[in-house]
Scaffold this active site. Structure first.
Site, PDB file in Angstrom:
ATOM      1  N   SER A 145     101.527  72.351  13.951  1.00 38.45           N
ATOM      2  CA  SER A 145     100.137  72.748  13.664  1.00 38.45           C
ATOM      3  C   SER A 145     100.225  74.187  13.399  1.00 38.45           C
ATOM      4  O   SER A 145     101.081  74.903  14.069  1.00 38.45           O
ATOM      5  CB  SER A 145      99.206  72.340  14.499  1.00 38.45           C
ATOM      6  OG  SER A 145      97.914  73.055  14.655  1.00 38.45           O
ATOM      7  N   TYR A 158      94.809  70.855  22.603  1.00 37.29           N
ATOM      8  CA  TYR A 158      95.536  70.801  21.354  1.00 37.29           C
ATOM      9  C   TYR A 158      96.617  71.807  20.986  1.00 37.29           C
ATOM     10  O   TYR A 158      97.900  71.714  20.738  1.00 37.29           O
ATOM     11  CB  TYR A 158      94.503  70.759  20.006  1.00 37.29           C
ATOM     12  CG  TYR A 158      95.074  70.331  18.681  1.00 37.29           C
ATOM     13  CD1 TYR A 158      95.360  69.022  18.283  1.00 37.29           C
ATOM     14  CD2 TYR A 158      95.514  71.412  17.579  1.00 37.29           C
ATOM     15  CE1 TYR A 158      96.032  68.731  17.121  1.00 37.29           C
ATOM     16  CE2 TYR A 158      95.785  70.908  16.526  1.00 37.29           C
ATOM     17  CZ  TYR A 158      96.043  69.553  16.255  1.00 37.29           C
ATOM     18  OH  TYR A 158      96.506  69.364  15.150  1.00 37.29           O
TER      19      TYR A 158
END
Ligand code: NAP
Ligand code: GCO
Length: 264
Positions: A145, A158
Protein backbone atom coordinates in the site's frame (compact mmCIF):
# COMPACT_ATOMS: atom_id res chain seq x y z
CA UNK A 1 10.23 -15.25 -29.54
CA UNK A 2 9.57 -17.08 -26.30
CA UNK A 3 6.94 -15.19 -24.27
CA UNK A 4 8.69 -14.51 -20.98
CA UNK A 5 5.45 -13.09 -19.53
CA UNK A 6 3.50 -16.30 -20.15
CA UNK A 7 1.95 -18.01 -17.10
CA UNK A 8 0.97 -21.10 -19.11
CA UNK A 9 0.94 -24.24 -16.93
CA UNK A 10 1.13 -22.26 -13.65
CA UNK A 11 -1.32 -22.47 -10.75
CA UNK A 12 -2.00 -19.11 -9.08
CA UNK A 13 -3.71 -18.70 -5.70
CA UNK A 14 -5.07 -15.18 -5.19
CA UNK A 15 -6.55 -14.62 -1.73
CA UNK A 16 -9.77 -12.63 -1.25
CA UNK A 17 -10.29 -12.44 -5.02
CA UNK A 18 -14.06 -12.52 -5.55
CA UNK A 19 -13.96 -8.87 -6.59
CA UNK A 20 -11.75 -5.77 -6.44
CA UNK A 21 -7.99 -5.79 -6.93
CA UNK A 22 -7.65 -9.57 -6.40
CA UNK A 23 -10.25 -10.32 -9.05
CA UNK A 24 -8.54 -8.03 -11.60
CA UNK A 25 -5.12 -9.55 -10.91
CA UNK A 26 -6.45 -13.11 -11.11
CA UNK A 27 -8.30 -12.35 -14.36
CA UNK A 28 -5.11 -10.90 -15.88
CA UNK A 29 -3.11 -13.93 -14.77
CA UNK A 30 -5.72 -16.26 -16.29
CA UNK A 31 -5.46 -14.36 -19.57
CA UNK A 32 -1.68 -14.90 -19.41
CA UNK A 33 -2.33 -18.67 -19.14
CA UNK A 34 -2.49 -19.43 -15.39
CA UNK A 35 -5.05 -21.67 -13.71
CA UNK A 36 -6.78 -19.55 -11.07
CA UNK A 37 -7.57 -20.56 -7.53
CA UNK A 38 -9.12 -18.03 -5.16
CA UNK A 39 -10.67 -18.03 -1.73
CA UNK A 40 -13.01 -15.72 0.09
CA UNK A 41 -14.51 -15.52 3.50
CA UNK A 42 -17.95 -17.04 2.79
CA UNK A 43 -19.76 -19.18 0.21
CA UNK A 44 -21.87 -16.29 -1.03
CA UNK A 45 -18.79 -14.29 -2.03
CA UNK A 46 -17.14 -17.36 -3.56
CA UNK A 47 -20.27 -17.99 -5.67
CA UNK A 48 -20.31 -14.35 -6.81
CA UNK A 49 -16.62 -14.65 -7.67
CA UNK A 50 -17.13 -17.89 -9.62
CA UNK A 51 -19.92 -16.27 -11.65
CA UNK A 52 -17.77 -13.19 -12.32
CA UNK A 53 -14.83 -15.32 -13.55
CA UNK A 54 -17.18 -17.37 -15.71
CA UNK A 55 -18.50 -14.16 -17.28
CA UNK A 56 -14.88 -13.44 -18.29
CA UNK A 57 -14.59 -16.94 -19.81
CA UNK A 58 -12.37 -18.14 -16.93
CA UNK A 59 -12.88 -21.47 -15.16
CA UNK A 60 -11.61 -20.54 -11.69
CA UNK A 61 -11.48 -22.77 -8.62
CA UNK A 62 -13.10 -21.05 -5.62
CA UNK A 63 -12.89 -22.08 -1.96
CA UNK A 64 -14.20 -20.71 1.32
CA UNK A 65 -11.30 -19.96 3.65
CA UNK A 66 -10.53 -17.32 6.25
CA UNK A 67 -6.88 -16.45 5.69
CA UNK A 68 -6.34 -15.71 9.39
CA UNK A 69 -7.20 -19.31 10.36
CA UNK A 70 -3.96 -21.30 10.11
CA UNK A 71 -5.62 -24.74 10.20
CA UNK A 72 -8.10 -23.71 7.49
CA UNK A 73 -5.30 -22.28 5.32
CA UNK A 74 -3.22 -25.45 5.66
CA UNK A 75 -6.28 -27.52 4.70
CA UNK A 76 -6.95 -25.21 1.73
CA UNK A 77 -3.40 -25.49 0.39
CA UNK A 78 -3.47 -29.31 0.76
CA UNK A 79 -6.82 -29.44 -1.06
CA UNK A 80 -5.61 -27.19 -3.88
CA UNK A 81 -2.47 -29.32 -4.32
CA UNK A 82 -4.67 -32.43 -4.57
CA UNK A 83 -7.45 -31.00 -6.77
CA UNK A 84 -5.58 -28.48 -8.95
CA UNK A 85 -1.82 -28.76 -8.43
CA UNK A 86 1.08 -27.20 -6.54
CA UNK A 87 0.71 -23.45 -6.17
CA UNK A 88 3.37 -21.75 -8.32
CA UNK A 89 2.14 -18.19 -7.72
CA UNK A 90 0.68 -16.84 -4.48
CA UNK A 91 -0.87 -13.38 -4.30
CA UNK A 92 -1.56 -12.26 -0.72
CA UNK A 93 -4.37 -9.86 -1.60
CA UNK A 94 -7.09 -10.30 1.07
CA UNK A 95 -7.13 -7.25 3.27
CA UNK A 96 -9.26 -4.96 5.42
CA UNK A 97 -9.03 -1.40 6.68
CA UNK A 98 -10.59 0.29 9.70
CA UNK A 99 -10.49 4.09 9.56
CA UNK A 100 -10.56 5.10 13.24
CA UNK A 101 -8.46 7.79 14.96
CA UNK A 102 -5.75 5.93 16.88
CA UNK A 103 -6.75 7.11 20.36
CA UNK A 104 -10.35 5.98 19.72
CA UNK A 105 -9.34 2.58 18.35
CA UNK A 106 -9.71 -0.50 20.53
CA UNK A 107 -6.81 -2.93 20.78
CA UNK A 108 -9.20 -5.58 19.44
CA UNK A 109 -9.80 -3.57 16.24
CA UNK A 110 -6.07 -2.90 15.86
CA UNK A 111 -5.33 -6.63 16.26
CA UNK A 112 -8.03 -7.58 13.72
CA UNK A 113 -6.42 -5.42 11.02
CA UNK A 114 -2.95 -6.77 11.79
CA UNK A 115 -4.37 -10.29 11.72
CA UNK A 116 -5.83 -10.03 8.21
CA UNK A 117 -3.26 -7.70 6.61
CA UNK A 118 -0.02 -9.02 8.13
CA UNK A 119 -0.44 -12.29 10.01
CA UNK A 120 -2.44 -13.88 7.19
CA UNK A 121 0.21 -13.29 4.48
CA UNK A 122 2.68 -14.97 6.89
CA UNK A 123 0.28 -17.92 7.40
CA UNK A 124 -0.54 -18.41 3.70
CA UNK A 125 3.06 -17.96 2.53
CA UNK A 126 4.27 -20.43 5.16
CA UNK A 127 1.73 -22.98 3.89
CA UNK A 128 2.82 -22.58 0.24
CA UNK A 129 6.62 -22.31 0.51
CA UNK A 130 7.51 -25.98 1.28
CA UNK A 131 5.93 -27.23 -1.98
CA UNK A 132 7.49 -24.34 -3.91
CA UNK A 133 10.88 -25.41 -2.58
CA UNK A 134 10.23 -29.02 -3.63
CA UNK A 135 9.09 -27.88 -7.08
CA UNK A 136 12.18 -25.69 -7.49
CA UNK A 137 10.46 -22.34 -7.96
CA UNK A 138 7.79 -20.02 -6.60
CA UNK A 139 6.46 -16.48 -6.86
CA UNK A 140 4.88 -14.65 -3.93
CA UNK A 141 3.32 -11.23 -4.44
CA UNK A 142 2.21 -9.30 -1.35
CA UNK A 143 -0.30 -6.51 -1.91
CA UNK A 144 1.18 -3.63 0.05
CA UNK A 145 0.00 0.00 0.00
CA UNK A 146 0.93 3.67 0.00
CA UNK A 147 0.68 3.06 3.75
CA UNK A 148 3.75 0.79 3.52
CA UNK A 149 5.59 4.15 3.25
CA UNK A 150 3.23 6.92 4.40
CA UNK A 151 0.97 7.59 7.32
CA UNK A 152 -2.28 9.48 7.56
CA UNK A 153 -4.98 10.21 10.12
CA UNK A 154 -7.17 7.20 11.09
CA UNK A 155 -5.17 4.36 9.51
CA UNK A 156 -2.61 3.46 12.22
CA UNK A 157 -3.38 -0.27 12.22
CA UNK A 158 -3.46 -0.50 8.43
CA UNK A 159 -0.18 1.44 8.07
CA UNK A 160 1.47 -0.73 10.74
CA UNK A 161 0.30 -3.87 8.94
CA UNK A 162 1.26 -2.74 5.44
CA UNK A 163 4.64 -1.45 6.64
CA UNK A 164 5.15 -4.84 8.26
CA UNK A 165 4.10 -6.57 5.04
CA UNK A 166 6.82 -4.70 3.16
CA UNK A 167 9.40 -6.11 5.60
CA UNK A 168 7.85 -9.60 5.53
CA UNK A 169 8.30 -9.41 1.74
CA UNK A 170 11.99 -8.59 2.11
CA UNK A 171 12.42 -11.32 4.71
CA UNK A 172 10.79 -14.04 2.61
CA UNK A 173 13.12 -12.98 -0.21
CA UNK A 174 16.10 -13.15 2.16
CA UNK A 175 15.21 -16.56 3.56
CA UNK A 176 13.95 -18.36 0.45
CA UNK A 177 15.62 -16.62 -2.50
CA UNK A 178 18.17 -19.44 -2.47
CA UNK A 179 15.34 -21.85 -3.45
CA UNK A 180 14.43 -19.83 -6.54
CA UNK A 181 11.49 -18.21 -4.79
CA UNK A 182 10.89 -14.57 -5.62
CA UNK A 183 8.81 -12.59 -3.13
CA UNK A 184 7.90 -9.07 -4.18
CA UNK A 185 5.22 -6.56 -3.27
CA UNK A 186 2.88 -4.37 -5.26
CA UNK A 187 2.03 -1.07 -3.60
CA UNK A 188 -1.15 0.22 -5.23
CA UNK A 189 -1.91 3.91 -5.02
CA UNK A 190 -5.51 4.99 -4.48
CA UNK A 191 -7.60 2.53 -6.49
CA UNK A 192 -11.37 2.74 -7.04
CA UNK A 193 -12.68 -0.40 -5.27
CA UNK A 194 -15.27 -1.05 -2.53
CA UNK A 195 -12.46 -0.55 0.02
CA UNK A 196 -12.06 3.10 -0.99
CA UNK A 197 -15.77 3.70 -1.78
CA UNK A 198 -16.31 5.70 1.46
CA UNK A 199 -13.58 8.13 0.28
CA UNK A 200 -15.28 8.64 -3.09
CA UNK A 201 -18.91 8.98 -1.95
CA UNK A 202 -20.99 11.83 -3.38
CA UNK A 203 -21.97 14.41 -0.74
CA UNK A 204 -25.64 15.29 -0.03
CA UNK A 205 -25.19 18.49 -2.14
CA UNK A 206 -24.02 16.39 -5.13
CA UNK A 207 -20.35 17.42 -4.84
CA UNK A 208 -17.57 14.84 -4.61
CA UNK A 209 -16.18 13.76 -1.23
CA UNK A 210 -13.31 16.19 -0.36
CA UNK A 211 -10.92 13.20 -0.33
CA UNK A 212 -11.40 12.96 -4.10
CA UNK A 213 -9.79 16.34 -4.88
CA UNK A 214 -7.20 15.73 -2.13
CA UNK A 215 -6.06 12.47 -3.73
CA UNK A 216 -6.12 13.82 -7.29
CA UNK A 217 -3.94 16.73 -6.17
CA UNK A 218 -1.49 14.24 -4.60
CA UNK A 219 -1.37 12.09 -7.77
CA UNK A 220 0.61 13.38 -10.78
CA UNK A 221 -1.68 11.24 -12.98
CA UNK A 222 -4.58 13.31 -11.51
CA UNK A 223 -6.93 10.34 -11.22
CA UNK A 224 -7.82 7.37 -9.06
CA UNK A 225 -6.25 4.12 -10.17
CA UNK A 226 -8.34 1.42 -11.79
CA UNK A 227 -7.93 -2.23 -10.84
CA UNK A 228 -6.75 -2.87 -14.42
CA UNK A 229 -3.69 -0.67 -13.70
CA UNK A 230 -2.37 -3.46 -11.46
CA UNK A 231 -2.62 -6.31 -13.96
CA UNK A 232 0.59 -5.73 -15.97
CA UNK A 233 2.78 -5.34 -12.86
CA UNK A 234 1.24 -8.47 -11.29
CA UNK A 235 1.75 -10.59 -14.42
CA UNK A 236 5.35 -9.32 -14.64
CA UNK A 237 6.06 -10.28 -11.00
CA UNK A 238 4.44 -13.71 -11.50
CA UNK A 239 6.33 -14.51 -14.69
CA UNK A 240 9.85 -15.56 -15.70
CA UNK A 241 10.43 -11.95 -16.79
CA UNK A 242 11.08 -11.10 -13.12
CA UNK A 243 13.22 -14.10 -12.10
CA UNK A 244 16.02 -11.88 -10.73
CA UNK A 245 13.68 -9.31 -9.14
CA UNK A 246 13.38 -10.15 -5.46
CA UNK A 247 12.40 -8.33 -2.27
CA UNK A 248 11.21 -5.33 -4.29
CA UNK A 249 8.05 -3.26 -3.74
CA UNK A 250 6.68 -2.05 -7.06
CA UNK A 251 4.55 1.02 -6.37
CA UNK A 252 1.76 1.42 -8.90
CA UNK A 253 0.53 4.80 -7.75
CA UNK A 254 0.36 7.24 -10.66
CA UNK A 255 3.42 8.91 -9.13
CA UNK A 256 2.17 9.68 -5.58
CA UNK A 257 5.40 8.68 -3.84
CA UNK A 258 7.51 10.81 -6.19
CA UNK A 259 5.50 13.97 -5.68
CA UNK A 260 5.47 16.66 -3.00
CA UNK A 261 1.89 17.61 -3.95
CA UNK A 262 0.27 20.39 -5.97
CA UNK A 263 1.21 23.94 -5.04
CA UNK A 264 -1.92 25.66 -3.64
P1 NAP B 1 -11.73 -5.11 -1.15
O1 NAP B 1 -12.47 -4.55 -2.31
O2 NAP B 1 -12.23 -4.81 0.21
O3 NAP B 1 -11.44 -6.69 -1.30
C1 NAP B 1 -10.73 -7.41 -0.31
C2 NAP B 1 -11.12 -8.85 -0.35
O4 NAP B 1 -10.50 -9.58 0.73
C3 NAP B 1 -12.63 -9.04 -0.18
O5 NAP B 1 -13.09 -10.03 -1.06
C4 NAP B 1 -12.71 -9.46 1.28
O6 NAP B 1 -13.89 -10.13 1.65
C5 NAP B 1 -11.50 -10.36 1.38
N1 NAP B 1 -11.17 -10.67 2.76
C6 NAP B 1 -11.17 -9.83 3.84
N2 NAP B 1 -10.85 -10.51 4.95
C7 NAP B 1 -10.62 -11.80 4.58
C8 NAP B 1 -10.25 -12.97 5.28
N3 NAP B 1 -10.01 -12.96 6.61
N4 NAP B 1 -10.11 -14.12 4.60
C9 NAP B 1 -10.35 -14.16 3.27
N5 NAP B 1 -10.71 -13.08 2.54
C10 NAP B 1 -10.84 -11.91 3.19
O7 NAP B 1 -10.27 -4.55 -1.23
P2 NAP B 1 -9.40 -4.09 -2.48
O8 NAP B 1 -9.47 -2.62 -2.52
O9 NAP B 1 -9.67 -4.91 -3.69
O10 NAP B 1 -7.99 -4.45 -1.84
C11 NAP B 1 -7.30 -5.67 -2.06
C12 NAP B 1 -5.96 -5.54 -1.39
O11 NAP B 1 -5.29 -4.39 -1.90
C13 NAP B 1 -6.04 -5.34 0.13
O12 NAP B 1 -4.95 -5.99 0.74
C14 NAP B 1 -5.90 -3.82 0.27
O13 NAP B 1 -5.43 -3.46 1.52
C15 NAP B 1 -4.93 -3.53 -0.83
N6 NAP B 1 -4.90 -2.15 -1.32
C16 NAP B 1 -6.04 -1.54 -1.77
C17 NAP B 1 -5.94 -0.25 -2.27
C18 NAP B 1 -7.12 0.52 -2.82
O14 NAP B 1 -6.96 1.72 -3.07
N7 NAP B 1 -8.27 -0.09 -3.02
C19 NAP B 1 -4.72 0.38 -2.31
C20 NAP B 1 -3.60 -0.28 -1.82
C21 NAP B 1 -3.70 -1.55 -1.34
P3 NAP B 1 -15.07 -9.25 2.33
O15 NAP B 1 -15.85 -8.67 1.21
O16 NAP B 1 -15.84 -10.20 3.15
O17 NAP B 1 -14.42 -8.20 3.18
C1 GCO C 1 -7.03 5.24 3.11
C2 GCO C 1 -7.07 4.24 2.01
C3 GCO C 1 -5.75 3.59 1.74
C4 GCO C 1 -5.76 2.81 0.47
C5 GCO C 1 -4.53 2.22 -0.02
C6 GCO C 1 -3.53 3.22 -0.45
O1 GCO C 1 -7.96 5.29 3.89
O2 GCO C 1 -6.07 6.02 3.14
O3 GCO C 1 -8.06 3.30 2.13
O4 GCO C 1 -5.04 3.26 2.79
O5 GCO C 1 -6.81 1.94 0.36
O6 GCO C 1 -4.02 1.17 0.72
O7 GCO C 1 -2.47 2.63 -1.07
Amino acid sequence: MENMFSLEGKVALVTGASYGIGFAIATGMAKAGATIVFNDINQDLVNKGLAAYEAEGIKAHGYVCDVTDEAAVNALVAKVEEEVGVIDILVNNAGIIKRIPMCDMSAADFRKVIDVDLNAPFIVSKACIPSMIKKGHGKIINICSMMSELGRETVSAYAAAKGGLKMLTRNICSEYGQYNIQCNGIGPGYIATPQTAPLREKQPDGSMHPFDSFIRAKTPANRWGDTSDLVGPAVFLASDASNFVNGHILYVDGGILAYIGKQP
